[in-house]
Design a protein around this motif. Sequence first.
Motif, PDB file in Angstrom:
ATOM      1  N   ARG A 225       7.180   5.837   4.596  1.00 44.40           N
ATOM      2  CA  ARG A 225       6.098   5.779   4.966  1.00 44.40           C
ATOM      3  C   ARG A 225       5.089   5.520   3.626  1.00 44.40           C
ATOM      4  O   ARG A 225       5.585   5.916   2.397  1.00 44.40           O
ATOM      5  N   MET A 226       4.127   4.706   3.748  1.00 48.97           N
ATOM      6  CA  MET A 226       3.310   4.219   2.599  1.00 48.97           C
ATOM      7  C   MET A 226       1.893   4.585   3.114  1.00 48.97           C
ATOM      8  O   MET A 226       1.470   4.548   4.050  1.00 48.97           O
ATOM      9  N   PRO A 227       1.035   4.718   2.078  1.00 48.29           N
ATOM     10  CA  PRO A 227      -0.336   4.731   2.340  1.00 48.29           C
ATOM     11  C   PRO A 227      -0.813   3.563   2.762  1.00 48.29           C
ATOM     12  O   PRO A 227      -0.141   2.578   2.904  1.00 48.29           O
ATOM     13  N   ARG A 293      10.688   2.162  -0.466  1.00 47.62           N
ATOM     14  CA  ARG A 293      11.901   2.121  -0.452  1.00 47.62           C
ATOM     15  C   ARG A 293      12.263   1.558   0.934  1.00 47.62           C
ATOM     16  O   ARG A 293      11.733   2.038   1.761  1.00 47.62           O
TER      17      ARG A 293
ATOM     18  N   PRO B  51       1.452  10.034   2.612  1.00 47.09           N
ATOM     19  CA  PRO B  51       1.163   8.945   2.864  1.00 47.09           C
ATOM     20  C   PRO B  51       0.073   8.849   4.073  1.00 47.09           C
ATOM     21  O   PRO B  51      -0.873   7.862   3.956  1.00 47.09           O
ATOM     22  N   GLY B  52      -0.022   9.675   4.946  1.00 50.68           N
ATOM     23  CA  GLY B  52      -1.015   9.677   5.929  1.00 50.68           C
ATOM     24  C   GLY B  52      -2.346  10.343   5.486  1.00 50.68           C
ATOM     25  O   GLY B  52      -3.332   9.412   5.452  1.00 50.68           O
ATOM     26  N   GLN B  67      12.332  14.138   0.574  1.00 49.70           N
ATOM     27  CA  GLN B  67      11.800  13.102   0.055  1.00 49.70           C
ATOM     28  C   GLN B  67      10.360  13.586  -0.329  1.00 49.70           C
ATOM     29  O   GLN B  67       9.374  12.748  -0.782  1.00 49.70           O
ATOM     30  N   VAL B  70       9.729  13.157  -4.227  1.00 42.18           N
ATOM     31  CA  VAL B  70       9.796  11.768  -4.896  1.00 42.18           C
ATOM     32  C   VAL B  70       8.661  11.244  -6.120  1.00 42.18           C
ATOM     33  O   VAL B  70       7.479  11.601  -5.936  1.00 42.18           O
ATOM     34  N   PHE B  72       8.337   8.246  -9.600  1.00 49.19           N
ATOM     35  CA  PHE B  72       8.453   6.794 -10.113  1.00 49.19           C
ATOM     36  C   PHE B  72       9.310   7.058 -11.366  1.00 49.19           C
ATOM     37  O   PHE B  72       8.665   7.796 -12.399  1.00 49.19           O
ATOM     38  N   SER B  77      11.386   4.371  -6.982  1.00 49.39           N
ATOM     39  CA  SER B  77      11.024   5.974  -6.445  1.00 49.39           C
ATOM     40  C   SER B  77      12.336   6.450  -6.309  1.00 49.39           C
ATOM     41  O   SER B  77      13.423   5.871  -5.801  1.00 49.39           O
ATOM     42  N   ARG B  94       3.661   9.817  -7.538  1.00 51.29           N
ATOM     43  CA  ARG B  94       3.433   9.101  -6.445  1.00 51.29           C
ATOM     44  C   ARG B  94       1.952   9.869  -6.099  1.00 51.29           C
ATOM     45  O   ARG B  94       1.553   9.547  -4.979  1.00 51.29           O
TER      46      ARG B  94
END
Lengths: 366, 95
Positions: A225-227, A293, B51-52, B67, B70, B72, B77, B94
Amino acid sequence: MSENHDIAIIGGGIMGCAAALRLASGGMAPIVLDRGDLGQGASGVNAGTLSLQIKRVRLMPYALKGHEEWARMGDAVGFRRTGGYTLAFTEREAELLTERQTLKAEAGAPIEFVTNNQVLSAEPNLTRRVLAASYCHEDGYANSSLTGQYYRGRLREASVPYRERCAVTSITRDTQGFVLHTGGPPIKARRILLAAGAWLKPVAAMLGVDLPVNARINTVSVTERMPPLFATVIGHATGLLTMKQKGNGTILIGGGWQGRGTPQEGRGEVIADSLIPNLSLAQFALPKLGQARVLRSWTGFEANVPDFYPLAGELPGVPDAFVLGCVRGGYTIGPYIGRLMGDFILGHSPEMPLFNPGRDFEKDAT
Amino acid sequence: MIRLVPDHSARIQRSEKVPFTFDGVALMGCADENLAAALMQAGVLHLRNAPGDGAPRGAFCMMGLCQECVVFVDGQSVESCRLTVSPGLAVKSRR
């Protein structure tokens, strides 16, 4: 208990299930059989792209109807109409883009050419190195992993019986029609529809018919999941990339890069030499993808015949047997062509022509 | 049992503190200590944003699965609970 059905459908993917639903609504009693679970072949493992920009020109009317079907299925299949951009990075790709998308627009797809600035203002995270681009507001995606549960529900609602993990091992004839031999009691049906996707060749061979079906082994990958990075479906002029970010933030990357394996051997394998250029192209288009990833890469089998047009009609030489499959863009078009096939078997004339499986595949290769 | 994180507790050098950075901020930790643990020791709990909804996230499972920790390192990552502290290690969040 002996079972008698008006029609047995071998293959419970999108096309088999859509045909079954149409047949049932037209008054026939179908049964759907699948060697695995419903919608777990190409129907369930493809990247879910619904893009008119990657459809064959001659199939465009079917794809447009397909989009309507997906829109109707809506949330139950994760349908999103996001719009989509196809990108060109070099002069050669720009020519290809202009040539191909012009033909597709002429075929009825609402595709327009847009400037680099339009692309970047809509999708600021894309590379600045876009030379030319096209846009189609009809494009979007659905979630292919929902195919099986969606059609299972629809079949239940329509009281259409289905058998999962029910591989047909041989087919014989009796006075009434066909006898399908499985692990359990034989299944009898007056008619038969082969909708087994990449497994059509061995299934048709059980009826003594040699269909020239080949399978492409398309690779799909999903990231963590990414922004939110982009909102539309992104493609490439060559057709070698599809990319979308789902509501949960994961990014799905496809483009038909080839893995290894055959349908007979089970699931195909991903190969690095194919995956790496696929991901490189994706990352070129969306530089921030470099921070993501890849969680998983997999393959699915996409069936085709030498002219890359569908098989949709009577199985040559076998009365009361029909075949449906090998549709380029089959995820998009499947629900619609399945319905057409149902109409054809019901004896109605389908609203668009089908594709004779008995044609000369070499001659028709245009 | 499969150990996702190798047991190398004996290798942690408690006597010696080494410098590393987190988003450019200089921190100290024990060489070969688990990075997520060292960050916690240094008071850094917020390692990334979800991320949400962008909510803060930090080390949770400490065994390489969730995760949430995580970070960098060298542009990649990686789970901080599966890394160890080394002198000069540059960690980027991140967040």
